[in-house]
Design an enzyme around this catalytic site. Structure first.
Site: not given
Length: 755
Positions: A257, A472, A482
């Site tokens: 993104e 992850r 973020k």
């Protein structure tokens, strides 16, 4: 329950095994159906223990229940008589998900009716013994008998393995005779050559990271062999068209993104997606998931591509979800027409969480939803007044996820053309389908979206890729969210996304981490399904391995102490890499005034102290001189500000206890020493840090030394050039530096410095 228990024991299961089976609802149901089907075919008396064992094995391993009756009949009719044949049968039905099954092809693939005689086994083993006779006589019983068995099983595919092994053992004994004492001695293992320390390069990076789950990946065009993949009547035709378009090529994508900077976790995703494609002669797209114009900025697009290329990967193509806005809209219209989506007027706050109330508009007619969806597109609703939702339940229980929402925000690429934007749940799988992705690799948190991924592609009857999830990568002593990094920037804790205390990729580059070291780190961590939390020192170890061979040495003094030498020698040459002087050297001025670290002198001798004191000389690294104390000069506060010394050649002087670094006619620079940004390993853990991550900031995470001195060999260095300051550590030239102000970013924490 009692009847089912009796049914299971009737095929030879022990009572204990039958009770354990009953605890597994899926297995219990499949086995019950298999036994009932078998009894239909041959009657109750025909299911003996041998058949029962195969039925149990089949029921426990079969993924497609619609093949249960077919395989049960094959077992009870004695077409499938061995575990070997059953394994082949299970593989065949997995590879042929659509009806009808070609009986002839099935029989051939599973060895139906094939009978291997003892004479055939004897002849095949004789041939193999003859082939390897010379080596067998030489190595005797140290010969790799597994090799013989493997070749025998290949030659006698449907033979009983025990019979084949007995024949091999018998013929080997006939050739070699009984084992001797020498045969009974353990074979000496030949040590494998070790990989070079700090091995870099593409080979290791690609191969190391592709262990684990990647070994289970389907081949292009064989999506249907993946567990959980949904096969529809049109699946095989769609896969055929997909193969015609791609030529059987592996295709992956990295879909960030563009609303923030990539971090160390993304480095793993980049390595895996691009590395997997490259290792298999495939291609990988860089696809921006630009479906939320409120949070997207051009700087993020640029920074993301820069980081991908900095890590050494070149996208096959750079694409955007917005490239497909019209096609995605058309597909959404089709989804509504098919009765799989509806326009809803529930508010955003009502839809949050997993226990949202069902929509009262779920069953509105498709024609009505089409009209309302068109009005959404034309801007006739306010934001939040209407959404398009898909009629499905996700794996985590979330009901009817949103496919489109209204946002009156201009898009950076399409401007004001659209006021409705698709969500990730709707966009991602369809963009994968449009780009003919073969392997949609994503982290574990997206596992709850796998069923919706398959559902949407199948609901629209388009090519369906396979989503694979992996764990992850997380690091301790940091945050990578973020939202939280933005909070750190906004509150002034860090300067920006590239602050070297962060673990964003731009921050790591600015700090001086080589890209190959980050790739090596990702390779060491590997790709597994489990979540991994790693200590930063493992990353730093990979960095040191690379820099030890690539960062030239220089001398720098962080806390300078002036030293005046009474008898002046000449300039000296310093090797760039002391361990390999053939790699070059540089000249260092040597004048009557030099500077050493304040900590390298003490007025009062202490036990174990090996550097300069009034009674203890010390050597100067690379200079070939030993200096001896003569006089100390102090300021008004009594602080030592200068020393007067004499020097002599190290060849004539008694060998000193230590050699220290020094600078002469140096450059003045600002040095930034970085420590961990957070005090605790897990700053986001409320049980450890109850007041939130912003309360866990290390007040000493940045220490600026404005008056550090470094030798002139760094004068022509460019931004991000790396050096090892002798006895201090690794440093990188900061992009903030100007011609008259050299700033160096400290590369590793204090306890990782080389001394």
């Amino acid at each position: 329950m009692a009847d089912t228990l009796t049914l299971f024991t009737s095929i030879g299961l022990s009572e204990q095994k039958a009770k354990e089976t009953l605890k597994n609802e899926a297995l219990s149901s499949a086995l019950k159906d298999a036994i009932i089907q078998a009894r239909r075919t041959c009657g109750a008396s025909g299911v003996d223990k041998a058949i029962g064992t195969l039925l149990y094995s089949m029921a426990s391993r079969l993924k497609d229940p619609k093949r249960l009756a077919f395989l049960s009949d094959g077992i009870v009719q004695c077409k499938i008589c061995t575990e070997l044949q059953l394994a082949a049968a299970l593989e065949f039905v997995k590879s042929h998900p659509q009806d009808p099954i070609n009986q002839g092809e099935f029989d051939e693939a599973c060895g139906v009716g094939v009978a291997i005689t003892p004479e055939q086994i004897e002849e095949a083993v004789e041939s193999l013994i003859k082939k390897h006779k010379e080596q067998l006589l030489k190595e005797r019983y140290h010969f790799n008998m597994g090799l013989l068995m493997g070749e025998a099983r290949s030659a006698l595919k449907w033979a009983d393995g025990k019979v084949v092994k007995n024949e091999v053992d018998l013929q080997v004994l006939h050739l070699l005779g009984p084992k001797t004492e020498a045969d009974l001695e353990k074979k000496v293992k030949v040590a494998r050559p070790q990989k070079a320390k700090g091995m870099t390069g593409e080979g290791r990076s690609l191969m190391e990271q592709l262990r684990g789950e990647a070994l289970k990946f389907h081949k292009p065009g064989e999506n249907y062999k993946t567990e959980g993949y949904v096969v529809t009547p049109n699946t095989m035709d769609l896969l055929k068209k997909h193969m015609e378009l791609t030529g059987g090529q592996i295709r992956s994508r990295f879909p960030p993104e563009p609303n923030g900077i990539l971090h160390i976790g993304h480095a793993k995703a980049i390595n895996f997606n691009f590395g997997f494609a490259k290792a298999n002669n495939g291609i990988c797209f860089l696809r921006y998931d630009d479906t939320n114009p409120e949070k997207e900025e051009e700087k993020y697009f640029t920074a993301i591509r820069d980081m991908v290329e900095w890590l050494g990967y070149e996208p096959f193509a750079v694409t955007h979800a917005s490239d497909n806005f019209q096609q995605l809209y058309d597909l959404a219209v089709d989804l509504v027409r098919r009765g799989h989506a509806f326009v809803c007027h529930q508010k955003g706050e009502e839809l949050k969480g997993h226990n949202a109330p069902p929509s009262p508009w779920r069953d509105r007619p498709a024609e009505e939803s089409l009209v309302l969806f068109d009005r959404m597109k034309k801007g006739l609703f306010a934001e939040g007044e209407a959404t398009l939702r898909m009629k499905m339940v996700m794996e985590d229980g979330k009901l009817d996820p949103v496919a489109y929402r209204i946002k009156y925000t201009p898009h950076h690429r399409t401007g004001d053309e659209w006021c409705i934007y698709p969500t990730y749940d709707y966009t991602h799988c369809l963009c994968d389908s449009i780009e003919n992705i073969t392997h949609s690799l994503c982290t574990k948190e997206f596992q709850a979206r796998r069923s919706s991924y398959f559902w949407l592609c199948n609901a629209l009857d388009v090519y369906c890729p396979v989503q694979w999830e992996y764990g992850r990568l997380n690091l301790t002593y940091t945050v990578v969210s973020k939202r939280k990094i933005i909070k750190l920037v906004e509150t002034g804790v860090v300067r920006d996304w590239d602050d070297p205390r962060l673990f964003t990729l731009t921050a790591l580059r600015r700090r001086g981490f080589p890209p190959e070291a980050i790739n090596n780190f990702c390779a060491r961590v590997g790709v597994t399904v489990s979540q991994t939390t790693t200590e930063p020192h493992l990353l730093e170890a990979c960095v040191r391995d690379v820099l030890n061979d690539t960062a030239p040495r220089a001398m720098a003094v962080l806390q300078p102490l002036r030293v005046t030498i009474a008898n002046l020698p000449e300039d000296v040459r310093v090797p760039d890499f002391p361990a390999n002087e053939a790699k070059g050297s540089h000249a260092v001025p040597f004048s009557s005034t030099i500077f050493i670290e304040q900590s390298d002198f003490r007025e009062v001798m202490e036990k174990g102290y090996k550097r300069l004191t009034p009674d203890q000389p010390v050597g100067l690294r690379h200079a070939g001189y030993v200096i001896s104390f003569q006089k100390v000069i102090k300021d008004a506060q009594g602080k030592v500000v200068e020393l007067e010394v004499t020097c002599c050649s190290s060849e004539t002087a008694e060998k000193p206890k230590a050699f220290i670094h020094w600078v002469s006619q140096p450059l003045t620079c600002e040095v930034r020493l970085y420590e961990r940004l957070f005090l605790h390993k897990h700053p986001e853990d409320q049980s450890v840090v109850p007041n939130g991550f912003l309360s866990d900031i290390n007040p000493d995470s940045l220490h600026v030394i404005s008056g550090a001195l470094v030798d002139t060999s760094v004068k022509r260095a460019k931004a991000l050039d790396r050096f090892q300051f002798e006895r201090v550590g690794y440093f990188s030239l900061d992009p903030d530096s100007t011609a008259d102000k050299v700033q160096s970013n400290h590369h590793v924490h204090f306890f990782f410095l080389f001394f």
